[in-house]
Design a protein around this motif. Structure first.
Motif, PDB file in Angstrom:
ATOM      1  N   THR A  54      -2.489  -7.618  -6.880  1.00  0.00           N
ATOM      2  CA  THR A  54      -2.147  -6.219  -6.614  1.00  0.00           C
ATOM      3  C   THR A  54      -0.837  -5.858  -7.306  1.00  0.00           C
ATOM      4  O   THR A  54       0.146  -6.586  -7.200  1.00  0.00           O
ATOM      5  N   SER A  55      -0.839  -4.729  -7.988  1.00  0.00           N
ATOM      6  CA  SER A  55       0.385  -4.281  -8.668  1.00  0.00           C
ATOM      7  C   SER A  55       1.179  -3.346  -7.771  1.00  0.00           C
ATOM      8  O   SER A  55       0.636  -2.713  -6.866  1.00  0.00           O
ATOM      9  N   ARG A  56       2.455  -3.240  -8.058  1.00  0.00           N
ATOM     10  CA  ARG A  56       3.329  -2.327  -7.328  1.00  0.00           C
ATOM     11  C   ARG A  56       2.842  -0.891  -7.515  1.00  0.00           C
ATOM     12  O   ARG A  56       2.829  -0.097  -6.577  1.00  0.00           O
ATOM     13  N   ALA A  57       2.412  -0.545  -8.735  1.00  0.00           N
ATOM     14  CA  ALA A  57       1.910   0.807  -9.024  1.00  0.00           C
ATOM     15  C   ALA A  57       0.690   1.134  -8.165  1.00  0.00           C
ATOM     16  O   ALA A  57       0.547   2.258  -7.686  1.00  0.00           O
ATOM     17  N   THR A  58      -0.181   0.162  -7.965  1.00  0.00           N
ATOM     18  CA  THR A  58      -1.362   0.386  -7.116  1.00  0.00           C
ATOM     19  C   THR A  58      -0.941   0.730  -5.698  1.00  0.00           C
ATOM     20  O   THR A  58      -1.498   1.633  -5.074  1.00  0.00           O
ATOM     21  N   VAL A  59       0.046   0.034  -5.176  1.00  0.00           N
ATOM     22  CA  VAL A  59       0.520   0.301  -3.818  1.00  0.00           C
ATOM     23  C   VAL A  59       1.115   1.705  -3.735  1.00  0.00           C
ATOM     24  O   VAL A  59       0.764   2.488  -2.843  1.00  0.00           O
ATOM     25  N   TYR A  60       1.983   2.049  -4.663  1.00  0.00           N
ATOM     26  CA  TYR A  60       2.590   3.385  -4.651  1.00  0.00           C
ATOM     27  C   TYR A  60       1.533   4.478  -4.774  1.00  0.00           C
ATOM     28  O   TYR A  60       1.559   5.472  -4.037  1.00  0.00           O
ATOM     29  N   ASN A  61       0.603   4.307  -5.694  1.00  0.00           N
ATOM     30  CA  ASN A  61      -0.449   5.310  -5.892  1.00  0.00           C
ATOM     31  C   ASN A  61      -1.353   5.426  -4.670  1.00  0.00           C
ATOM     32  O   ASN A  61      -1.774   6.523  -4.295  1.00  0.00           O
ATOM     33  N   THR A  62      -1.662   4.300  -4.040  1.00  0.00           N
ATOM     34  CA  THR A  62      -2.518   4.319  -2.857  1.00  0.00           C
ATOM     35  C   THR A  62      -1.801   4.975  -1.681  1.00  0.00           C
ATOM     36  O   THR A  62      -2.402   5.755  -0.945  1.00  0.00           O
ATOM     37  N   LEU A  63      -0.527   4.690  -1.501  1.00  0.00           N
ATOM     38  CA  LEU A  63       0.227   5.333  -0.425  1.00  0.00           C
ATOM     39  C   LEU A  63       0.292   6.840  -0.648  1.00  0.00           C
ATOM     40  O   LEU A  63       0.176   7.620   0.300  1.00  0.00           O
ATOM     41  N   LYS A  64       0.450   7.260  -1.883  1.00  0.00           N
ATOM     42  CA  LYS A  64       0.425   8.693  -2.190  1.00  0.00           C
ATOM     43  C   LYS A  64      -0.935   9.290  -1.826  1.00  0.00           C
ATOM     44  O   LYS A  64      -1.020  10.361  -1.222  1.00  0.00           O
ATOM     45  N   LEU A  65      -2.011   8.592  -2.170  1.00  0.00           N
ATOM     46  CA  LEU A  65      -3.361   9.049  -1.836  1.00  0.00           C
ATOM     47  C   LEU A  65      -3.556   9.099  -0.321  1.00  0.00           C
ATOM     48  O   LEU A  65      -4.094  10.079   0.217  1.00  0.00           O
ATOM     49  N   PHE A  66      -3.112   8.066   0.388  1.00  0.00           N
ATOM     50  CA  PHE A  66      -3.214   8.050   1.850  1.00  0.00           C
ATOM     51  C   PHE A  66      -2.439   9.229   2.450  1.00  0.00           C
ATOM     52  O   PHE A  66      -2.876   9.844   3.414  1.00  0.00           O
ATOM     53  N   ARG A  67      -1.281   9.538   1.875  1.00  0.00           N
ATOM     54  CA  ARG A  67      -0.497  10.681   2.353  1.00  0.00           C
ATOM     55  C   ARG A  67      -1.270  11.980   2.132  1.00  0.00           C
ATOM     56  O   ARG A  67      -1.345  12.818   3.016  1.00  0.00           O
ATOM     57  N   GLU A  68      -1.869  12.140   0.960  1.00  0.00           N
ATOM     58  CA  GLU A  68      -2.644  13.350   0.644  1.00  0.00           C
ATOM     59  C   GLU A  68      -3.839  13.504   1.580  1.00  0.00           C
ATOM     60  O   GLU A  68      -4.240  14.615   1.908  1.00  0.00           O
ATOM     61  N   LYS A  69      -4.410  12.385   2.032  1.00  0.00           N
ATOM     62  CA  LYS A  69      -5.576  12.403   2.926  1.00  0.00           C
ATOM     63  C   LYS A  69      -5.175  12.351   4.398  1.00  0.00           C
ATOM     64  O   LYS A  69      -6.001  12.182   5.276  1.00  0.00           O
TER      65      LYS A  69
END
Length: 137
Positions: A54-69
């Motif tokens: 898992t990359s750091r970018a994946t975590v940041y992008n996923t947290l952003k997506l979770f926030r949007e949802k």
């Protein structure tokens, strides 16, 4: 790592309309198994234990997506600290500036009375209240 099963996390992501990947499932398990306040780096460390690629970018992008949802809330505790809160119900926070500990405060424990007039064309997104404390000593 987490109490939430892979199946439960997968179903939660599908219900939120989020395409399922192994990394997203593990991030969901890390964030949504219990009420937590975690930084992206803390989530990254937890997820890397079970999915090392898992990359750091994946975590940041996923947290952003979770926030949007609306699966998590993003709290800017101070200019150098952003955490993600798995409790999306209305509530406030108590922040210990010395230890960095963040604790939920029930919406029943604090009353916010009134709202300011919003500029034309604007609507209220949310109200964040962070009560900052420190030891008297």
């Amino acid at each position: 790592m987490a109490d939430m099963s892979i199946r439960q996390a997968t179903e939660l992501l599908r219900e939120a309309g989020i395409p399922v990947t192994l990394q997203r499932v593990e991030i969901a398990r890390s964030m949504l198994s219990a009420p937590v306040h975690l930084s992206a780096d803390q989530v990254f460390s937890r997820v890397r234990e079970s999915v090392p690629a898992t990359s750091r970018a994946t975590v940041y992008n996923t947290l952003k997506l979770f926030r949007e949802k609306n699966l998590v809330r993003e709290l800017i505790v101070d200019p150098e600290r952003v955490v993600y809160d798995s409790n999306t119900a209305p509530h406030y926070h108590l922040y210990d500036a010395a230890s960095g500990r963040l604790v939920d405060v029930s919406a029943d424990e604090l009353k916010v009375v009134g709202m300011p007039a919003l500029p034309p064309g604007m609507e209220l997104e949310e109200v964040d209240v962070i009560i900052r404390v420190r030891s008297r000593a």
